[in-house]
Write an enzyme that holds these catalytic residues in place. Structure first.
Site, PDB file in Angstrom:
ATOM      1  N   LEU A  38       0.815  -1.223   0.000  1.00 39.90           N
ATOM      2  CA  LEU A  38       0.000   0.000   0.000  1.00 39.90           C
ATOM      3  C   LEU A  38       0.846   1.269   0.000  1.00 39.90           C
ATOM      4  O   LEU A  38       1.940   1.304   0.569  1.00 39.90           O
ATOM      5  CB  LEU A  38      -0.920   0.006   1.231  1.00 39.90           C
ATOM      6  CG  LEU A  38      -1.884  -1.165   1.348  1.00 39.90           C
ATOM      7  CD1 LEU A  38      -2.805  -0.960   2.544  1.00 39.90           C
ATOM      8  CD2 LEU A  38      -2.696  -1.368   0.076  1.00 39.90           C
ATOM      9  N   HIS A  39       0.299   2.295  -0.624  1.00 40.51           N
ATOM     10  CA  HIS A  39       0.921   3.625  -0.637  1.00 40.51           C
ATOM     11  C   HIS A  39      -0.198   4.646  -0.492  1.00 40.51           C
ATOM     12  O   HIS A  39      -1.388   4.280  -0.361  1.00 40.51           O
ATOM     13  CB  HIS A  39       1.734   3.823  -1.914  1.00 40.51           C
ATOM     14  CG  HIS A  39       0.983   3.476  -3.161  1.00 40.51           C
ATOM     15  ND1 HIS A  39      -0.120   4.179  -3.603  1.00 40.51           N
ATOM     16  CD2 HIS A  39       1.133   2.451  -4.046  1.00 40.51           C
ATOM     17  CE1 HIS A  39      -0.580   3.643  -4.708  1.00 40.51           C
ATOM     18  NE2 HIS A  39       0.144   2.581  -4.999  1.00 40.51           N
ATOM     19  N   GLY A  41      -1.725   6.401  -2.506  1.00 36.92           N
ATOM     20  CA  GLY A  41      -2.828   6.272  -3.469  1.00 36.92           C
ATOM     21  C   GLY A  41      -3.925   5.373  -2.905  1.00 36.92           C
ATOM     22  O   GLY A  41      -5.121   5.707  -2.949  1.00 36.92           O
ATOM     23  N   HIS A  42      -3.537   4.227  -2.346  1.00 37.40           N
ATOM     24  CA  HIS A  42      -4.530   3.333  -1.738  1.00 37.40           C
ATOM     25  C   HIS A  42      -5.210   4.026  -0.558  1.00 37.40           C
ATOM     26  O   HIS A  42      -6.422   3.910  -0.361  1.00 37.40           O
ATOM     27  CB  HIS A  42      -3.864   2.055  -1.215  1.00 37.40           C
ATOM     28  CG  HIS A  42      -3.227   1.206  -2.271  1.00 37.40           C
ATOM     29  ND1 HIS A  42      -1.872   1.080  -2.400  1.00 37.40           N
ATOM     30  CD2 HIS A  42      -3.778   0.420  -3.233  1.00 37.40           C
ATOM     31  CE1 HIS A  42      -1.598   0.257  -3.396  1.00 37.40           C
ATOM     32  NE2 HIS A  42      -2.732  -0.151  -3.930  1.00 37.40           N
ATOM     33  N   GLN A  66      -5.067 -12.600 -12.460  1.00 38.46           N
ATOM     34  CA  GLN A  66      -4.883 -11.435 -13.346  1.00 38.46           C
ATOM     35  C   GLN A  66      -3.449 -11.287 -13.821  1.00 38.46           C
ATOM     36  O   GLN A  66      -3.111 -10.313 -14.477  1.00 38.46           O
ATOM     37  CB  GLN A  66      -5.401 -10.155 -12.682  1.00 38.46           C
ATOM     38  CG  GLN A  66      -4.615  -9.680 -11.477  1.00 38.46           C
ATOM     39  CD  GLN A  66      -5.330  -8.546 -10.747  1.00 38.46           C
ATOM     40  OE1 GLN A  66      -6.306  -8.766 -10.048  1.00 38.46           O
ATOM     41  NE2 GLN A  66      -4.872  -7.319 -10.933  1.00 38.46           N
ATOM     42  N   LYS A 154      -5.667   5.781 -11.653  1.00 33.34           N
ATOM     43  CA  LYS A 154      -4.433   5.375 -12.336  1.00 33.34           C
ATOM     44  C   LYS A 154      -4.697   4.175 -13.245  1.00 33.34           C
ATOM     45  O   LYS A 154      -4.142   4.063 -14.323  1.00 33.34           O
ATOM     46  CB  LYS A 154      -3.311   5.057 -11.346  1.00 33.34           C
ATOM     47  CG  LYS A 154      -1.973   5.009 -12.091  1.00 33.34           C
ATOM     48  CD  LYS A 154      -0.850   4.528 -11.264  1.00 33.34           C
ATOM     49  CE  LYS A 154      -0.904   3.088 -10.961  1.00 33.34           C
ATOM     50  NZ  LYS A 154      -0.512   2.177 -12.035  1.00 33.34           N
ATOM     51  N   ARG A 192       4.430  -0.737  -8.053  1.00 34.61           N
ATOM     52  CA  ARG A 192       5.562  -1.189  -8.872  1.00 34.61           C
ATOM     53  C   ARG A 192       6.682  -0.144  -8.934  1.00 34.61           C
ATOM     54  O   ARG A 192       7.768  -0.458  -9.395  1.00 34.61           O
ATOM     55  CB  ARG A 192       5.107  -1.545 -10.284  1.00 34.61           C
ATOM     56  CG  ARG A 192       4.281  -2.831 -10.318  1.00 34.61           C
ATOM     57  CD  ARG A 192       3.976  -3.273 -11.741  1.00 34.61           C
ATOM     58  NE  ARG A 192       3.429  -4.606 -11.807  1.00 34.61           N
ATOM     59  CZ  ARG A 192       2.124  -4.894 -11.881  1.00 34.61           C
ATOM     60  NH1 ARG A 192       1.225  -3.924 -11.873  1.00 34.61           N
ATOM     61  NH2 ARG A 192       1.708  -6.145 -11.948  1.00 34.61           N
TER      62      ARG A 192
HETATM   63  O1  PAF Z   1      -5.987  -2.545  -8.871  1.00 38.48           O
HETATM   64  C1  PAF Z   1      -5.681  -3.569  -8.221  1.00 38.48           C
HETATM   65  O2  PAF Z   1      -4.899  -3.520  -7.275  1.00 38.48           O
HETATM   66  C2  PAF Z   1      -6.283  -4.899  -8.601  1.00 38.48           C
HETATM   67  O3  PAF Z   1      -6.430  -5.022  -9.968  1.00 38.48           O
HETATM   68  C3  PAF Z   1      -7.599  -5.197  -7.860  1.00 38.48           C
HETATM   69  C4  PAF Z   1      -8.706  -4.208  -8.251  1.00 38.48           C
HETATM   70  C5  PAF Z   1      -7.390  -5.145  -6.366  1.00 38.48           C
HETATM   71  C6  PAF Z   1      -8.094  -6.597  -8.233  1.00 38.48           C
HETATM   72  O4  PAF Z   1      -7.182  -7.565  -7.874  1.00 38.48           O
END
Ligand code: PAF
Length: 287
Positions: A38-39, A41-42, A66, A154, A192
Site C-alpha cells: 500500500l501507498h 494512493g490506496h 490477473q 491510475k 511497482r
Molecule cells: O488494482 C488492483 O490492485 C487490482 O487489480 C484489484 C482491483 C485489487 C483486483 O485484484
C-alpha cells in the site's frame, strides 16, 4: 485492530457474519480492493470510503488470475505487516486477507467474461488480465455486499471494465473512481514504482510530463488525435523508455482512439522503463 486479526484467521464465515450485522443495522459499506504494497494512493481510496460510508472493508489479495504466467506474480511486492498498520491508522473496520485457496478452492472454474472495453490497450498487451480482475472484483463485491467500491484513476481502463461489469450483471454496487495520487515530482504512485532505480525513476517521469504537455497542446487547439498520439509516443521514446506499449488520446467513456480531439477525452499510456511497466493517464475536460 481486532477485526483485522479475525479477518486473517477467521476467513469468509467471519466476514459474512460481520457484513450481515452491518446490513441489518442499515449501514453503508464501502470496499477498497487492493493487492497490498500500500501507498498513499490506496490510502486516499480508504479515506474517501471512510468519509462516505459507515463501514469500510479493505481487501489485500495478490490475485493470481490477473497475472499471465510470464508476469511478475512471484515477485509482486508483499508487505502485509506494514499494510495492516496503515489500514489500522485509517480506521478501517475490517481487512480481508484471503488465501489463494479461499478465493480459488479446488474445482474453481467459473470466470467473468469481461466486457468489450477490456479488449484494447491493457487487454491487448495482457490478454487474460481483465478476466482475472473482473472475476476477483465480482467475488469481493459478493463477499462484502459492499454498496460502494473505490478504485483509483491510475488504472482508468480497470475502472471502465468494472463499471461496465456491474452494470451488465446488475451488481448493486456503485463504482467510484478517485483521482490518481502523484509524488511531488509528478510520478503516479504505484506499488511497482519500488522496482525503479534512481535513473529509471527519472525516465519514468516522462509519462506524467508528456501527459501534461499533451493537455497543454489540446487546450491550445490541437485537433488531430493520431498526430497527438504519435507526438506522445515520440516524447516517451526520446526520454529513454525501453518500450511504449501504447500512448493514445481516447474517448473518455468508450476508450476508442479519437481521430479528432473532442472533450472529454482521456490520454492513456503504458510504457516499460527497464523491466518495470508503468501506466498513467489524464482526463481532459471542457473548461
Ligand atoms: O488494482 C488492483 O490492485 C487490482 O487489480 C484489484 C482491483 C485489487 C483486483 O485484484
Amino acid at each position: 485492530m481486532a477485526e483485522t486479526e479475525r479477518a486473517r484467521s477467521g476467513g469468509m464465515k467471519w466476514l459474512t457474519e460481520l457484513v450481515n450485522e452491518w446490513r441489518a443495522a442499515g449501514q453503508r459499506i464501502g470496499i477498497v480492493p487492493t493487492m497490498g504494497a500500500l501507498h498513499q494512493g490506496h490510502l486516499s481510496l480508504v479515506q474517501a470510503a471512510r468519509a462516505e460510508c459507515e463501514r469500510v472493508v479493505a481487501t489485500v489479495f495478490v490475485n493470481p488470475t490477473q497475472f499471465a504466467p510470464t508476469e511478475d506474480l512471484a515477485k509482486y511486492p508483499r508487505t502485509l505487516v506494514a499494510d495492516l498498520e496503515m489500514l489500522a491508522a485509517e480506521r478501517v473496520d475490517a481487512v480481508l486477507v484471503p488465501t489463494e485457496d479461499e478465493m480459488y478452492p479446488p474445482g474453481f472454474s467459473t470466470y467473468v467474461q469481461p466486457p468489450e472495453v477490456s479488449q484494447k490497450w491493457e487487454g491487448a498487451v495482457r490478454p487474460s488480465h481483465f478476466r482475472g480482475v473482473a472475476t476477483v472484483v465480482l467475488k469481493l463485491l459478493n463477499m462484502t455486499r459492499a454498496d460502494v467500491c473505490y478504485l483509483g484513476q491510475k488504472d482508468y481502463q480497470q475502472v471502465a471494465v468494472v463499471r461496465r461489469m456491474v452494470a451488465d450483471l446488475n451488481v448493486p454496487c456503485e463504482i467510484k473512481m478517485c483521482p490518481t495520487v502523484r509524488d511531488p515530482d509528478g510520478l503516479a504512485m504505484s506499488s511497482r514504482n519500488r522496482y525503479l532505480s534512481k535513473d529509471e525513476r527519472q525516465i519514468g517521469l516522462s509519462l506524467s510530463r508528456t501527459l501534461f504537455a499533451a493537455e497543454k497542446q489540446i487546450r491550445s487547439g490541437a485537433k488531430n488525435g493520431p498526430e497527438l498520439s504519435s507526438w506522445m509516443r515520440e516524447q516517451l521514446i526520446a526520454s529513454g523508455v525501453s518500450q511504449v506499449d501504447y500512448a493514445f488520446a481516447a474517448d473518455a467513456d468508450t476508450l476508442e482512439p479519437l481521430t479528432e480531439v473532442r472533450l472529454p477525452l482521456v490520454l492513456l499510456m503504458a510504457a516499460r522503463v527497464g523491466t518495470t511497466r508503468l501506466l498513467d493517464n489524464l482526463v481532459v475536460r471542457q473548461g
